[in-house]
Design an enzyme around this catalytic site. Sequence first.
Site, PDB file in Angstrom:
ATOM      1  N   ASN A   1       3.204   4.045   9.232  1.00  0.00           N
ATOM      2  CA  ASN A   1       2.093   3.814   8.319  1.00  0.00           C
ATOM      3  C   ASN A   1       1.283   2.565   8.675  1.00  0.00           C
ATOM      4  O   ASN A   1       0.211   2.350   8.121  1.00  0.00           O
ATOM      5  CB  ASN A   1       2.640   3.688   6.884  1.00  0.00           C
ATOM      6  CG  ASN A   1       1.547   3.648   5.844  1.00  0.00           C
ATOM      7  OD1 ASN A   1       0.815   4.606   5.668  1.00  0.00           O
ATOM      8  ND2 ASN A   1       1.417   2.514   5.177  1.00  0.00           N
TER       9      ASN A   1
ATOM     10  N   TYR B   1     -12.311   2.989  14.371  1.00  0.00           N
ATOM     11  CA  TYR B   1     -11.234   3.459  13.493  1.00  0.00           C
ATOM     12  C   TYR B   1     -11.065   4.971  13.633  1.00  0.00           C
ATOM     13  O   TYR B   1      -9.944   5.475  13.747  1.00  0.00           O
ATOM     14  CB  TYR B   1     -11.570   3.080  12.052  1.00  0.00           C
ATOM     15  CG  TYR B   1     -10.484   3.404  11.053  1.00  0.00           C
ATOM     16  CD1 TYR B   1      -9.257   2.756  11.099  1.00  0.00           C
ATOM     17  CD2 TYR B   1     -10.700   4.335  10.039  1.00  0.00           C
ATOM     18  CE1 TYR B   1      -8.260   3.039  10.177  1.00  0.00           C
ATOM     19  CE2 TYR B   1      -9.718   4.614   9.108  1.00  0.00           C
ATOM     20  CZ  TYR B   1      -8.498   3.963   9.180  1.00  0.00           C
ATOM     21  OH  TYR B   1      -7.521   4.251   8.259  1.00  0.00           O
TER      22      TYR B   1
ATOM     23  N   LYS C   1      -7.670   7.001  14.882  1.00  0.00           N
ATOM     24  CA  LYS C   1      -6.993   7.930  13.968  1.00  0.00           C
ATOM     25  C   LYS C   1      -7.030   9.366  14.510  1.00  0.00           C
ATOM     26  O   LYS C   1      -6.102  10.149  14.276  1.00  0.00           O
ATOM     27  CB  LYS C   1      -7.610   7.847  12.575  1.00  0.00           C
ATOM     28  CG  LYS C   1      -7.291   6.532  11.867  1.00  0.00           C
ATOM     29  CD  LYS C   1      -5.788   6.275  11.787  1.00  0.00           C
ATOM     30  CE  LYS C   1      -5.432   5.020  11.045  1.00  0.00           C
ATOM     31  NZ  LYS C   1      -3.969   4.800  10.960  1.00  0.00           N
TER      32      LYS C   1
ATOM     33  N   ASP D   1       7.605  -4.386   9.427  1.00  0.00           N
ATOM     34  CA  ASP D   1       6.271  -4.839   9.035  1.00  0.00           C
ATOM     35  C   ASP D   1       6.104  -6.275   9.496  1.00  0.00           C
ATOM     36  O   ASP D   1       7.091  -6.946   9.837  1.00  0.00           O
ATOM     37  CB  ASP D   1       6.118  -4.746   7.505  1.00  0.00           C
ATOM     38  CG  ASP D   1       4.662  -4.596   7.057  1.00  0.00           C
ATOM     39  OD1 ASP D   1       3.774  -5.194   7.708  1.00  0.00           O
ATOM     40  OD2 ASP D   1       4.410  -3.897   6.063  1.00  0.00           O
TER      41      ASP D   1
ATOM     42  N   SER E   1      -6.141   9.438   8.942  1.00  0.00           N
ATOM     43  CA  SER E   1      -7.201   9.253   7.953  1.00  0.00           C
ATOM     44  C   SER E   1      -8.178  10.406   8.106  1.00  0.00           C
ATOM     45  O   SER E   1      -8.275  11.009   9.183  1.00  0.00           O
ATOM     46  CB  SER E   1      -7.931   7.923   8.194  1.00  0.00           C
ATOM     47  OG  SER E   1      -9.141   7.855   7.460  1.00  0.00           O
TER      48      SER E   1
ATOM     49  N   GLY F   1       0.789  -1.223   0.000  1.00  0.00           N
ATOM     50  CA  GLY F   1       0.000   0.000   0.000  1.00  0.00           C
ATOM     51  C   GLY F   1       0.820   1.271   0.000  1.00  0.00           C
ATOM     52  O   GLY F   1       1.845   1.384  -0.678  1.00  0.00           O
ATOM     53  N   ILE F   2       0.371   2.250   0.781  1.00  0.00           N
ATOM     54  CA  ILE F   2       1.037   3.551   0.847  1.00  0.00           C
ATOM     55  C   ILE F   2       2.469   3.402   1.345  1.00  0.00           C
ATOM     56  O   ILE F   2       3.396   4.041   0.832  1.00  0.00           O
ATOM     57  CB  ILE F   2       0.253   4.509   1.771  1.00  0.00           C
ATOM     58  CG1 ILE F   2      -1.147   4.778   1.212  1.00  0.00           C
ATOM     59  CG2 ILE F   2       1.011   5.821   1.942  1.00  0.00           C
ATOM     60  CD1 ILE F   2      -2.058   5.508   2.181  1.00  0.00           C
TER      61      ILE F   2
ATOM     62  N   THR G   1      -5.787   0.514  -2.202  1.00  0.00           N
ATOM     63  CA  THR G   1      -4.706  -0.313  -1.669  1.00  0.00           C
ATOM     64  C   THR G   1      -5.276  -1.687  -1.317  1.00  0.00           C
ATOM     65  O   THR G   1      -6.505  -1.875  -1.304  1.00  0.00           O
ATOM     66  CB  THR G   1      -4.102   0.301  -0.388  1.00  0.00           C
ATOM     67  OG1 THR G   1      -5.071   0.198   0.676  1.00  0.00           O
ATOM     68  CG2 THR G   1      -3.694   1.747  -0.599  1.00  0.00           C
TER      69      THR G   1
END
Length: 252
Positions: A85, A149, A153, A39, A136, A19-20, A184
Amino acid sequence: MPAFSLDGKTVFITGGASGIGLGTCERFLREGARVFIADIQAPPQAVLDAGAVFQHVDVSKREDVIAAFAQAEEQFGLLDVIIHNAGRPGRGKHLTESDEAVLDELVALNFYGTYYMLKYGPRHMRDGGSIITTASVAGLQQNEGFFDYSATKAATISMTKTAAVELGLRGIRCNTVAPGPVKTPMLPPTHVLNTLAKQLSALGRIAQVDDLVGVYHFLASDESRYVTGHTMVVDGGRLTGFRQAVLARLAD
């Protein structure tokens, strides 16, 4: 040195395998940065062949984070940039119907992961560096079914602003990127946001990863040396307002 140069910068990126995060790793490697990827999954071999160093890290675990920062410093020396991220979405439940065990998992990753980055990362950084967290638009706008979520965030944004104040005299800048929907692996092709993004964004399309990486590039470079405590919304104008055609559909 060329403008926006990343040449020789040492960069620690969580969630850099897809993804990003992956797109940012690829850009930074092309620009001459030395990249350490933290990761739970390995990045594509091409990224490793380009010089990235990978370590398996679960950012929700304090010991993993501490060990990863120590390894990154041993590998590269003090860090210039930290990009956090790693994260995941919630389960789409109403607050009154939510599962506390599921919430605990989300808080462990999205909240504590950010906390550990901001707590343990700065001691492994040079003065004058840059910390970039990924939040986000959900942290700025609350929608039905997104309470968990959105809450984590919003906490990412808040903690990053606090870090900007506390680390300012070291010249360490702390900023947040707040994307809208992005195409993504985290967003399934059938997800409603793929369609809604086309209608709700001023630009009339969902974001691609390449639409985001330049923002991280800017915030990591010395050209952004007087930008800190900022939340950079990258949503194609979603929070700005709606076209008449979209409002007409809502009125039907």
